[in-house]
Design a protein around this motif. Structure first.
Motif, PDB file in Angstrom:
ATOM      1  N   GLU B  56      12.232  -5.927 -11.397  1.00  0.00           N
ATOM      2  CA  GLU B  56      11.348  -6.387 -10.324  1.00  0.00           C
ATOM      3  C   GLU B  56      11.415  -7.905 -10.146  1.00  0.00           C
ATOM      4  O   GLU B  56      11.669  -8.650 -11.091  1.00  0.00           O
ATOM      5  N   ARG B  57      11.139  -8.324  -8.908  1.00  0.00           N
ATOM      6  CA  ARG B  57      10.993  -9.753  -8.616  1.00  0.00           C
ATOM      7  C   ARG B  57       9.493 -10.050  -8.534  1.00  0.00           C
ATOM      8  O   ARG B  57       8.778  -9.428  -7.752  1.00  0.00           O
ATOM      9  N   ILE B  58       9.056 -10.979  -9.375  1.00  0.00           N
ATOM     10  CA  ILE B  58       7.630 -11.277  -9.469  1.00  0.00           C
ATOM     11  C   ILE B  58       7.359 -12.678  -8.922  1.00  0.00           C
ATOM     12  O   ILE B  58       7.894 -13.667  -9.426  1.00  0.00           O
ATOM     13  N   LEU B  86      11.498 -14.098 -11.990  1.00  0.00           N
ATOM     14  CA  LEU B  86      10.271 -14.840 -11.682  1.00  0.00           C
ATOM     15  C   LEU B  86      10.551 -15.888 -10.609  1.00  0.00           C
ATOM     16  O   LEU B  86      11.593 -16.550 -10.624  1.00  0.00           O
ATOM     17  N   HIS B  87       9.601 -16.043  -9.698  1.00  0.00           N
ATOM     18  CA  HIS B  87       9.686 -17.108  -8.686  1.00  0.00           C
ATOM     19  C   HIS B  87       8.260 -17.605  -8.453  1.00  0.00           C
ATOM     20  O   HIS B  87       7.402 -16.841  -8.003  1.00  0.00           O
ATOM     21  N   ALA B 158       5.257 -14.581  -0.721  1.00  0.00           N
ATOM     22  CA  ALA B 158       5.769 -13.593  -1.681  1.00  0.00           C
ATOM     23  C   ALA B 158       6.568 -12.527  -0.933  1.00  0.00           C
ATOM     24  O   ALA B 158       7.641 -12.104  -1.371  1.00  0.00           O
ATOM     25  N   ARG B 159       6.043 -12.112   0.201  1.00  0.00           N
ATOM     26  CA  ARG B 159       6.728 -11.100   1.023  1.00  0.00           C
ATOM     27  C   ARG B 159       8.067 -11.653   1.509  1.00  0.00           C
ATOM     28  O   ARG B 159       9.093 -10.972   1.456  1.00  0.00           O
ATOM     29  N   GLU B 160       8.064 -12.909   1.962  1.00  0.00           N
ATOM     30  CA  GLU B 160       9.315 -13.518   2.447  1.00  0.00           C
ATOM     31  C   GLU B 160      10.349 -13.659   1.340  1.00  0.00           C
ATOM     32  O   GLU B 160      11.550 -13.617   1.586  1.00  0.00           O
ATOM     33  N   LEU B 161       9.867 -13.843   0.105  1.00  0.00           N
ATOM     34  CA  LEU B 161      10.786 -13.949  -1.042  1.00  0.00           C
ATOM     35  C   LEU B 161      11.311 -12.582  -1.476  1.00  0.00           C
ATOM     36  O   LEU B 161      12.153 -12.488  -2.363  1.00  0.00           O
ATOM     37  N   GLY B 162      10.747 -11.537  -0.896  1.00  0.00           N
ATOM     38  CA  GLY B 162      11.141 -10.183  -1.287  1.00  0.00           C
ATOM     39  C   GLY B 162      10.554  -9.784  -2.631  1.00  0.00           C
ATOM     40  O   GLY B 162      11.130  -8.956  -3.351  1.00  0.00           O
ATOM     41  N   ALA B 200      -7.074  -0.850  -2.541  1.00  0.00           N
ATOM     42  CA  ALA B 200      -7.556   0.456  -2.085  1.00  0.00           C
ATOM     43  C   ALA B 200      -6.600   1.091  -1.076  1.00  0.00           C
ATOM     44  O   ALA B 200      -6.523   2.295  -0.940  1.00  0.00           O
ATOM     45  N   VAL B 201      -5.866   0.247  -0.362  1.00  0.00           N
ATOM     46  CA  VAL B 201      -4.967   0.745   0.685  1.00  0.00           C
ATOM     47  C   VAL B 201      -3.569   0.163   0.463  1.00  0.00           C
ATOM     48  O   VAL B 201      -3.420  -1.022   0.204  1.00  0.00           O
ATOM     49  N   ASP B 202      -2.554   1.035   0.513  1.00  0.00           N
ATOM     50  CA  ASP B 202      -1.174   0.542   0.405  1.00  0.00           C
ATOM     51  C   ASP B 202      -0.663   0.174   1.793  1.00  0.00           C
ATOM     52  O   ASP B 202      -0.862   0.906   2.749  1.00  0.00           O
ATOM     53  N   ASP B 203      -0.026  -0.946   1.884  1.00  0.00           N
ATOM     54  CA  ASP B 203       0.570  -1.360   3.156  1.00  0.00           C
ATOM     55  C   ASP B 203       1.758  -2.241   2.815  1.00  0.00           C
ATOM     56  O   ASP B 203       1.660  -3.125   1.956  1.00  0.00           O
ATOM     57  N   GLU B 204       2.863  -2.013   3.503  1.00  0.00           N
ATOM     58  CA  GLU B 204       4.088  -2.744   3.156  1.00  0.00           C
ATOM     59  C   GLU B 204       3.955  -4.249   3.342  1.00  0.00           C
ATOM     60  O   GLU B 204       4.674  -5.027   2.725  1.00  0.00           O
ATOM     61  N   ALA B 205       3.010  -4.660   4.189  1.00  0.00           N
ATOM     62  CA  ALA B 205       2.833  -6.100   4.422  1.00  0.00           C
ATOM     63  C   ALA B 205       2.023  -6.780   3.315  1.00  0.00           C
ATOM     64  O   ALA B 205       1.994  -7.995   3.220  1.00  0.00           O
ATOM     65  N   PHE B 206       1.326  -5.958   2.518  1.00  0.00           N
ATOM     66  CA  PHE B 206       0.594  -6.496   1.366  1.00  0.00           C
ATOM     67  C   PHE B 206       1.465  -6.397   0.120  1.00  0.00           C
ATOM     68  O   PHE B 206       1.885  -5.301  -0.248  1.00  0.00           O
ATOM     69  N   VAL B 207       1.722  -7.513  -0.538  1.00  0.00           N
ATOM     70  CA  VAL B 207       2.458  -7.466  -1.803  1.00  0.00           C
ATOM     71  C   VAL B 207       1.444  -7.156  -2.905  1.00  0.00           C
ATOM     72  O   VAL B 207       0.383  -7.786  -2.973  1.00  0.00           O
TER      73      VAL B 207
END
Lengths: 63, 318
Positions: B56-58, B86-87, B158-162, B200-207
């Motif tokens: 994983e990338r953290i 790590l980043h 974080a999202r932009e870093l993947g 509580a909710v999964d969403d791809e835009a939330f890391v």
């Protein structure tokens, strides 16, 4: 005892025989500080003598 | 004094001179056994709650304060045996006399550990420092503004870093305070969303967020930093004095002084009940239908449960 709190020297340190007594005399909480005696971290029951260099560090802050 | 009775001056594990009194145990420990206890507890928390997976990338939220610096140190240590990338991300809010020093520490820590660092500033992102914004808005809600803006930027970058996850340096004291604050404000759903991991909710835009120091008392974090020579700045954010959290912190530390172990008991009680609360929060969101589901903010396009996200509402955008 030569005493500093957060890096500031205290001219008239309170009388205290142990770390716990010193923290209490300074009006601080044991939950918020670390204490070094002569450069070594020390537990609450550690004795303090007249020649010791004591550093009190407040380590719990907001932000 | 009560604490004298709890402190023998000798390490409870090896009998050598102690370096620290842990009243919540209660025990005195030497430096070597304290470090072992500390590292084992963080690793156990990470393992038990499946916070990290191989490969994983953290993204590491690194303020440069003691908690995030120690967390980075521990994640780097874990990465020696579990291959993770790590980043670090540091948010420069623009708080004069406070952030510039911790920003330097963040850069030094990353350089020392060989961890890449991205620095993001409020000035560039929001065209104003936090100081500048609060001149217009008033400092009373400083922590609300800062928290919402920081969370927004951390998630976005974080999202932009993947990144697969964002690691946050919340310690057990922070957790106990948050639990008490949510109870006192009667915010069960907010408490339901809070936890070792989000949400509580999964969403791809939330890391997803992880909190490796969740079960570690704040004083222990500071002691570990001092013992390991991790450079830290013991300084308080100038806006913290305005926060409700400050009263709760003081209250909990007073209770802890009288009844050692209280803060960790609050954390454990929360952990035992959090699954039920999370299920409750999910149930209420499901029951509320599409209105409560995660959509996109009409102003900035970031994930939001309402038409406009908290950030845009605060900044009166859109």
């Amino acid at each position: 005892m030569r005493l500093s709190v957060d890096g500031k020297s205290i001219k008239n340190p309170p009388k205290a025989k142990t770390v716990a007594e010193l923290i209490s005399a300074l009006g601080l909480s044991e939950e918020e500080v670390l204490v070094k005696i002569n450069g070594k971290l020390s537990p609450n029951s550690a004795s303090i003598s007249g020649e010791d260099e004591v550093k009190v560090m407040r380590v719990i802050f907001g932000g | 004094m009560e604490s004298d009775k709890q402190s023998s001056g000798l390490c409870a594990k090896c009998g050598k001179p102690a370096a620290i009194t842990l009243r919540y145990m209660p025990a005195d420990l030497c430096q070597s056994h304290f470090v072992r206890l500390f590292e084992a507890r963080v690793k156990r928390t990470v393992r038990q709650h499946r916070m990290l997976k191989k490969g994983e990338r953290i993204a590491v939220g690194l303020s440069g304060g003691k908690d995030s610096c120690v967390m980075l140190h521990m994640l780097h240590k874990i990465s020696q045996s579990l291959p993770i990338e790590l980043h670090a991300i540091t948010i420069d809010e623009g708080i004069e006399g406070y952030r510039s020093r911790t920003l330097e520490i963040a850069k030094e820590q990353c350089s020392r550990l060989g961890v890449p660092l991205t620095v993001v500033s409020f000035r560039e992102e929001f065209q104003s420092t936090l100081d500048g914004l609060l001149e217009a808005k008033g400092a009373a809600r400083a922590c609300t503004y800062c928290g919402v803006m920081r969370r927004h930027l951390l998630n976005k970058y974080a999202r932009e870093l993947g990144a697969d996850k964002i690691a946050i340096g919340h310690n057990a004291d922070d957790v106990a305070q948050t639990v008490m604050m949510n109870l006192m404000r009667n915010e069960p759903e907010r408490l339901g969303r809070f936890g070792l991991t989000s949400g509580a909710v999964d969403d791809e835009a939330f890391v997803k967020r992880i909190k490796p120091l969740f079960t570690t008392p704040e004083r222990d974090v500071a002691a570990y930093a001092v013992m390991k020579g991790i450079q830290i700045e013991f300084a308080e954010c100038p806006y913290a004095k305005n926060a409700f959290r400050q009263y709760i912190r003081k209250m909990l530390n007073e209770i802890e002084g009288k009844y050692p172990g209280t803060k960790l008991r609050v954390v454990r009680a929360f952990l035992e009940q959090s699954r039920l609360m999370l299920d409750g929060a999910r149930y209420r969101i499901e029951k509320a239908g599409s209105f409560a589901k995660i959509g996109r903010c009409k102003s900035c396009g970031e994930p939001s449960s309402g038409k406009t996200c908290s950030l845009c509402l605060l900044l009166e955008r859109g």
